[in-house]
Design a protein around this motif. Sequence first.
Motif, PDB file in Angstrom:
ATOM      1  N   UNK A  51       0.822  -1.197   0.000  1.00 15.43           N
ATOM      2  CA  UNK A  51       0.000   0.000   0.000  1.00 15.43           C
ATOM      3  C   UNK A  51       0.867   1.261   0.000  1.00 15.43           C
ATOM      4  N   UNK A  52       2.037   1.181   0.656  1.00 15.31           N
ATOM      5  CA  UNK A  52       2.973   2.305   0.626  1.00 15.31           C
ATOM      6  C   UNK A  52       3.524   2.505  -0.780  1.00 15.31           C
ATOM      7  N   UNK A 206       4.532  12.348  12.140  1.00 18.06           N
ATOM      8  CA  UNK A 206       3.372  11.564  11.727  1.00 18.06           C
ATOM      9  C   UNK A 206       3.734  10.095  11.616  1.00 18.06           C
ATOM     10  N   UNK A 207       4.889   9.821  11.038  1.00 16.71           N
ATOM     11  CA  UNK A 207       5.320   8.437  10.874  1.00 16.71           C
ATOM     12  C   UNK A 207       5.480   7.749  12.223  1.00 16.71           C
ATOM     13  N   UNK A 332       4.010   3.821   5.305  1.00 18.75           N
ATOM     14  CA  UNK A 332       5.366   3.495   5.750  1.00 18.75           C
ATOM     15  C   UNK A 332       5.362   3.217   7.251  1.00 18.75           C
ATOM     16  N   UNK A 333       4.562   3.993   7.967  1.00 16.10           N
ATOM     17  CA  UNK A 333       4.412   3.746   9.406  1.00 16.10           C
ATOM     18  C   UNK A 333       3.823   2.371   9.658  1.00 16.10           C
ATOM     19  N   UNK A 336       6.630  -0.259   9.292  1.00 15.24           N
ATOM     20  CA  UNK A 336       7.504  -0.287  10.470  1.00 15.24           C
ATOM     21  C   UNK A 336       6.772  -0.824  11.695  1.00 15.24           C
ATOM     22  N   UNK A 337       5.503  -0.401  11.850  1.00 10.89           N
ATOM     23  CA  UNK A 337       4.724  -0.835  13.013  1.00 10.89           C
ATOM     24  C   UNK A 337       4.509  -2.332  13.046  1.00 10.89           C
ATOM     25  N   UNK A 338       4.096  -2.911  11.907  1.00  7.59           N
ATOM     26  CA  UNK A 338       3.858  -4.348  11.862  1.00  7.59           C
ATOM     27  C   UNK A 338       5.165  -5.133  11.967  1.00  7.59           C
ATOM     28  N   UNK A 339       6.232  -4.601  11.360  1.00  9.67           N
ATOM     29  CA  UNK A 339       7.515  -5.291  11.438  1.00  9.67           C
ATOM     30  C   UNK A 339       8.002  -5.350  12.890  1.00  9.67           C
ATOM     31  N   UNK A 340       7.927  -4.216  13.579  1.00 13.77           N
ATOM     32  CA  UNK A 340       8.371  -4.180  14.976  1.00 13.77           C
ATOM     33  C   UNK A 340       7.476  -5.046  15.848  1.00 13.77           C
TER      34      UNK A 340
END
Length: 353
Positions: A51-52, A206-207, A332-333, A336-340
């Motif tokens: 989606x990014x 925002x990110x 993009x957030x 990163x959010x799902x990866x972390x």
Amino acid sequence: MKQSVFILLFIATIDRIVLQGIYPILPVMVANLGVSAKHTGIFMTITYISIALGSVLTPRILKYYSSVSKLTIFIAALTAFALYEMGVQQGYWGLLIATSFYWFLSGVQINIYSVIMSYISTPDNVGKNYGLLANTTLVGSVVGSFLIGPMIHQIGNYQSFVVFALASILTRLAMLASDFDIVYQQNKYIGPFSLKPKLWILLIALNTGMMISFMGRFNLSLIMKQERFNIDSISFVFGMGSLIAFPLPYLFGWLSQKMAGKILFSITLLSVAAAMFILYQGQTLPSFLWVSFLICIMTYCSRGVTQKIIYDMYPLKQQTQAQSLITSANWIAGILGFAIASFTSGIFPLEQV
């Protein structure tokens, strides 16, 4: 222009009902395939990369189309195919490919809605209109959470996703009923674009806030499943959180016309910080509802506010590039959010899900 705004909001709302309704149950759909929380997180990370990517590529895609209405309908046909495939896939990789394709197309389409809104809004109502556009996401979350989960539970994946595919095509035909192409051609601009320091600060803030909200949503779904809540209850919590927050995106958009956007944006950042604190303090239904509500403030109220800040920062003919950047920051957030969240899931007892 009022008719154009109404049509755009209507189409965006139907799209969001499907997207936001699928979103909270997608981790559960993947987990039901028998994979671990880490693999579920990887699945969500890849879909958000898609989606990014769609959001980032939107300005380039728009370069090659003189008719934004025809482009939207073409995307709708591809979206219907992707949704159909999501309904028939029974394996991890097949579902991942279909979902990633759907998320990529959604990234392009959502970005197009933001660009069009900047063109059809007047300076004295752009904040309110962006608030309304943000509200389509919230309406989608409310209606989708109460509708999509129970619908899939009652009639099954295949029949439900066929309905979603048909809705995607039919509603976007409304694009032909307005003067979107004329407005788009008047404001279309391909030229140099500079990243101002204020924009960098806004994108980073925002990110960060959205990254935390995505982590919270991911863990909220899986923690609820671990605590033996069924799919209907998970949808209910996401839906109620959105319902309680329903008036806020428009209110924030309206306030952005009268006060500094950075103050309103700061409130959204504080809300998501509070949500993460509550999530791990107690795992009861009321606490889950609070978490869902506070995450909604960040997720939905920050959209209209940041879009208004961008609108004021750049001239109208550079809104395609500017709005694409701020929209891309959301996805993009998510990556990163799902990866972390997936790679730190061992900190919490989620591997047993």
